[in-house]
Design an enzyme around this catalytic site. Sequence first.
Site, short mmCIF file in Angstrom:
data_model
loop_
_atom_site.label_atom_id
_atom_site.label_comp_id
_atom_site.label_asym_id
_atom_site.label_seq_id
_atom_site.Cartn_x
_atom_site.Cartn_y
_atom_site.Cartn_z
N GLU A 262 -86.68 -112.32 6.71
CA GLU A 262 -86.67 -111.57 5.44
C GLU A 262 -87.59 -112.26 4.41
O GLU A 262 -88.28 -111.59 3.65
CB GLU A 262 -85.24 -111.47 4.90
CG GLU A 262 -84.30 -110.64 5.75
CD GLU A 262 -84.77 -109.20 5.91
OE1 GLU A 262 -85.03 -108.54 4.90
OE2 GLU A 262 -84.88 -108.74 7.06
N TRP A 265 -91.10 -111.45 5.36
CA TRP A 265 -91.47 -110.10 4.91
C TRP A 265 -92.01 -110.14 3.48
O TRP A 265 -92.95 -109.42 3.14
CB TRP A 265 -90.26 -109.16 4.98
CG TRP A 265 -90.09 -108.43 6.28
CD1 TRP A 265 -89.14 -108.68 7.24
CD2 TRP A 265 -90.85 -107.32 6.78
NE1 TRP A 265 -89.29 -107.80 8.29
CE2 TRP A 265 -90.32 -106.95 8.04
CE3 TRP A 265 -91.94 -106.60 6.28
CZ2 TRP A 265 -90.83 -105.89 8.81
CZ3 TRP A 265 -92.45 -105.55 7.04
CH2 TRP A 265 -91.91 -105.21 8.28
N TRP A 294 -96.35 -82.30 -0.55
CA TRP A 294 -94.98 -82.56 -1.01
C TRP A 294 -94.41 -81.33 -1.71
O TRP A 294 -95.13 -80.61 -2.39
CB TRP A 294 -94.98 -83.74 -1.97
CG TRP A 294 -95.53 -85.01 -1.41
CD1 TRP A 294 -96.72 -85.61 -1.73
CD2 TRP A 294 -94.93 -85.85 -0.41
NE1 TRP A 294 -96.89 -86.76 -1.00
CE2 TRP A 294 -95.82 -86.93 -0.17
CE3 TRP A 294 -93.74 -85.78 0.33
CZ2 TRP A 294 -95.55 -87.94 0.73
CZ3 TRP A 294 -93.46 -86.79 1.25
CH2 TRP A 294 -94.36 -87.86 1.44
N ASN A 329 -79.75 -103.22 1.29
CA ASN A 329 -81.04 -102.92 1.92
C ASN A 329 -80.96 -101.80 2.96
O ASN A 329 -81.85 -100.95 3.04
CB ASN A 329 -81.64 -104.18 2.55
CG ASN A 329 -83.09 -103.97 2.92
OD1 ASN A 329 -83.88 -103.54 2.08
ND2 ASN A 329 -83.46 -104.20 4.16
N TRP A 347 -93.08 -90.12 -2.11
CA TRP A 347 -92.46 -91.46 -2.14
C TRP A 347 -92.72 -92.18 -3.45
O TRP A 347 -91.93 -93.02 -3.86
CB TRP A 347 -92.96 -92.32 -0.96
CG TRP A 347 -94.45 -92.51 -0.88
CD1 TRP A 347 -95.34 -91.75 -0.17
CD2 TRP A 347 -95.23 -93.52 -1.51
NE1 TRP A 347 -96.62 -92.22 -0.33
CE2 TRP A 347 -96.58 -93.31 -1.14
CE3 TRP A 347 -94.92 -94.60 -2.35
CZ2 TRP A 347 -97.63 -94.13 -1.60
CZ3 TRP A 347 -95.96 -95.41 -2.81
CH2 TRP A 347 -97.30 -95.17 -2.42
N TRP A 370 -91.02 -98.50 0.35
CA TRP A 370 -91.17 -97.05 0.21
C TRP A 370 -92.24 -96.50 1.15
O TRP A 370 -92.07 -95.44 1.75
CB TRP A 370 -91.47 -96.67 -1.25
CG TRP A 370 -90.20 -96.56 -2.02
CD1 TRP A 370 -89.59 -97.53 -2.77
CD2 TRP A 370 -89.32 -95.43 -2.06
NE1 TRP A 370 -88.41 -97.06 -3.28
CE2 TRP A 370 -88.21 -95.79 -2.87
CE3 TRP A 370 -89.36 -94.15 -1.49
CZ2 TRP A 370 -87.16 -94.90 -3.12
CZ3 TRP A 370 -88.31 -93.27 -1.74
CH2 TRP A 370 -87.23 -93.64 -2.54
#
Length: 440
Positions: A262, A265, A294, A329, A347, A370
Amino acid sequence: MNLKSKEKVAIFWFRRDLRLHDNAGLYHALKSGYKVLPLFIFDRNILDHLENKQDARIVFIYNAVLEIQKELKKAGSDILVHFGFPAKIWKKLLTEYDIAEVYANNDYEAYAIDRDKEIGDLLAEKKITFKLFKDQVIFEKQEILSGQNTPYTVFTPYSRAWKAKCNEFFLSSYPTEKYYSSFLQESTAPIPTLKEMGFENTAANFPSAHVRTELLEKYEEQRNYPALPGTSRLGIHLRFGTVSIRDLARKAFETSDTWLNELIWRDFYQQILSNFPHVGRGKAFRPDYDNIKWRNNEKEFQLWCEGKTGYPLVDAGMHELNATGFMHNRVRMVTASFLIKHLLIDWRWGEAYFAEKLLDYDLASNNGGWQWAAGSGTDAAPYFRIFNPTAQAEKFDKKGEYIKKWVPELNSMNYPEPIVDHKMARERCLKVYKEALNKG
């Protein structure tokens, strides 16, 4: 010129590194040979855009600055705190102090890069060097490159290279405490109050900066279950630098490979932001995804924001976010996927809503998350992976404890019907994505 200090000084400018302990730029400033004046600026370029005058993040930063001041006073020093526009403040500082050098730590966001260039140019005119250091990540920019000498865009090989390169040198703390005698020994002006800056104190309940070893030992098995206190909750501390990434990475190596991933990341998304800056300026990492048509139904977006979608796990997550500034998360992934794939809402709308609400909002990680959910990002979920919120709830909140906590109106007349049918929404999404991406 009426100088406030009779001697040449180095200024250390705190930004998203709000601690004295193990602070890279501060360490180098303290070893510069000059007395060090600590500085923090409440930046109106950022604060003026915050509509919520009870924004708990400002309270968190304010408290962190007070904590720094308390430590500095023990060392006979103080911190200079200004509220305003950085360029104006630096022009004023240049008339008040005989500045030899300025030290700070790198920030990789577009606004920060533009700001640092402006201040760097201003200082250069006066022949003052502006020195920036790596502090909030273990590896930055192009320190981890592929065999082709290019930045990694897939996490797994990046993490392997990260672990192969990481050693004691990169994990060792900067011993700032040894050099506290280098701080300028004088008091500064009082710190502006929250009220003077247009904000109010809130009774926000901030998570601890300490992560328990027992939690990390169970991290892999518990982290996906939102009803359990199975995550570190250190996001806000990492965002504003009230904890040292080096201290945390050492602890992760000792206790949990999953938690270490994590942290990696974070580095991964920061280097993506540095090497592909268009992602931080509203563009999809994969340009084809900017062709998606969209629906952007404003009423449905509002229902998502308010947690009134009729899908209990989605609604629980949005209620938790709106009430606390935090969302688990696993639930972030489900709520993001629902907005993008079920409702076909851009998004960027969701990214902006999270940016406004999350206490631990960090541009690189928020954008990365996202775009991962949208399929448009680096190392993203394939576009045809569409979370089923009902199946996710059954898997990760089997007893419904999380949902009951955050959606007490469930099973009552007040709880809405689903705003969209999962099967229909899934098929609609696949069709729209295929058309945009020429998949057949």
